[in-house]
Write an enzyme that holds these catalytic residues in place. Structure first.
Site, PDB file in Angstrom:
ATOM      1  CG  ASN A  36     -32.790 131.660 108.081  1.00 19.21           C
ATOM      2  OD1 ASN A  36     -31.710 131.478 108.629  1.00 19.21           O
ATOM      3  ND2 ASN A  36     -33.769 132.322 108.658  1.00 19.21           N
ATOM      4  NE  ARG A  60     -30.545 138.022 111.896  1.00 19.10           N
ATOM      5  CZ  ARG A  60     -30.013 139.017 111.204  1.00 19.10           C
ATOM      6  NH1 ARG A  60     -30.583 140.218 111.222  1.00 19.10           N
ATOM      7  NH2 ARG A  60     -28.890 138.842 110.512  1.00 19.10           N
ATOM      8  CG  HIS A 103     -31.284 135.995 108.395  1.00 21.82           C
ATOM      9  ND1 HIS A 103     -32.334 136.432 109.166  1.00 21.82           N
ATOM     10  CD2 HIS A 103     -30.717 137.111 107.868  1.00 21.82           C
ATOM     11  CE1 HIS A 103     -32.413 137.742 109.111  1.00 21.82           C
ATOM     12  NE2 HIS A 103     -31.442 138.194 108.327  1.00 21.82           N
ATOM     13  CB  CYS A 104     -31.420 131.536 112.695  1.00 20.59           C
ATOM     14  SG  CYS A 104     -32.978 131.251 111.853  1.00 20.59           S
ATOM     15  CB  THR A 105     -26.168 131.431 112.949  1.00 20.28           C
ATOM     16  OG1 THR A 105     -25.681 131.780 111.655  1.00 20.28           O
ATOM     17  CG2 THR A 105     -26.901 130.086 112.873  1.00 20.28           C
TER      18      THR A 105
END
Length: 366
Positions: free
Chosen positions: A307, A117, A358-360
């Site tokens: 997230n 992300r 979401h960060c990944t």
């Protein structure tokens, strides 16, 4: 209880990337009159990009294999709905292939970590249907982690995706940007206007550049909170668009948490805001869990539901073992996304490193 990853002490050198530079006129590559727009995440995707990147140096021997399994589970779940491209180090290709299976496309590439992300390009489109990828000069969240290889990921992924690479002098990460696809963005000041990324860049100059790159007409600024986690308070842990005009916001009910007052303040701001199309925002709250599983609990554990990731036909969200909060999250997301499957995954390894689903991920619009 929304703690996120702290400054990981292992490898805190700022290698590669660009420490924030003042804007000095047009920096968008190519024609000055190109109109680029960042689509809302819920629009159709061509693919999702990820990185099989946890290293022992950053994650430690105990967490690393758990995080690899979490990444594989996320990738396989998304792959049931759309193609998934996963960057992987050459020496870990066989392991990734075994964990992810045939449904995930592996692409060999040197990488430092797993946060696609933030390291990947922010994809945009223009009216001609051309795909662009903005490179926001990843600098290790303000020089907090080694990133010499991850600083090159945005250009690499853009090329692989067949996107036109777009340059800018702004330094920020995809996790700091949330858009509705109709001209409105939610961004945290603590991240984007931080001197560790964009010293001497005014809010006005920042807005002008982001409007040009992402097709924005209005930016709603949330204060966020700097210095408490490695990201300095990314937007995607605080507020997300479920659709234009509808925002789902995190709520930390733990008075002892550093995010308690921040999330309250964010709600006050969002409930008074009007988007670029003149709609008053409808704000839905999503409280974090009161308890989590003990196996990987630590002070950096990211115990928030905001997230989540929206892919073709599904919303992929975490569950933390708090049955009431997990069920409430499922029900809220089902109401917000009635035409999508709601799938909750145990990602305690990733959460123990201060991040979420979401960060990944990074979506490539169709």
């Amino acid at each position: 209880m929304l703690e996120r990853r702290a400054f990981m002490a292992r490898g805190l050198a700022a290698v590669g990337g660009i420490l924030g530079a003042a804007l000095a006129g047009p920096v968008l590559a190519g024609e000055a009159d190109a109109k680029w727009i960042m689509p809302e995440e819920g629009e159709a995707h061509a693919a999702t990009w990820m990185a099989f990147g946890p290293s022992t140096r950053i994650w430690g021997k105990r967490l690393r294999p758990v995080v690899q399994e979490n990444l594989a589970a996320i990738a396989k779940t998304i792959a049931a709905y759309e193609p998934v491209n996963m960057l992987v180090r050459e020496e870990e290709h066989d392991l990734a292939a075994r964990l992810c299976g045939a449904s995930v496309n592996l692409i060999v590439r040197p990488i430092d970590d797993l946060w696609m992300r933030d390291t990947g390009p922010v994809f945009v489109k223009n009216k001609a249907g051309q795909l662009g990828g903005v490179g926001f000069n990843f600098n290790g969240w303000g020089g907090k982690q080694r990133h010499s290889m991850d600083a090159k990921v945005a250009a690499f992924v853009a090329e692989k995706a067949g996107a036109r690479f777009l340059d800018t002098n702004l330094v920020l990460e995809g996790g700091g940007i949330e858009v509705d696809g109709e001209g409105t963005a939610i961004i945290t000041e603590s991240c984007v206007l931080n001197s560790n990324r964009n010293p001497d860049v005014s809010r006005t100059a920042c807005e002008k550049e982001l409007s040009r790159l992402l097709g924005l007409e209005k930016i709603i600024w949330l204060p966020g909170i700097a210095g408490m986690d490695i990201t300095d308070g990314h937007t995607d842990f605080y507020a997300r668009f479920a659709q234009p005009g509808v925002v789902v916001a995190g709520l930390d009910n733990d008075p002892s948490s550093f995010d308690h007052a921040v999330t309250q303040r964010h709600l006050e701001i969002l409930r008074k805001e009007i988007d670029a199309r003149g709609r008053r925002l409808k704000v839905v709250t999503l409280p974090g869990p009161a308890t989590i599983r003990e196996d990987y609990e630590n002070k950096d554990f990211a115990a928030g539901y905001i997230n989540f990731y929206v892919c073709n036909g599904a919303v992929i969200a975490p569950e933390f073992g708090d049955k009431g909060a997990d069920r409430n999250t499922h029900d809220v997301l089902a109401d917000l996304f009635p035409k999508r499957d709601i799938i909750q995954l145990n990602i305690d390894g990733v959460a123990a490193g201060g991040g979420g689903i979401h960060c990944t991920t990074q979506q490539q619009p169709r």
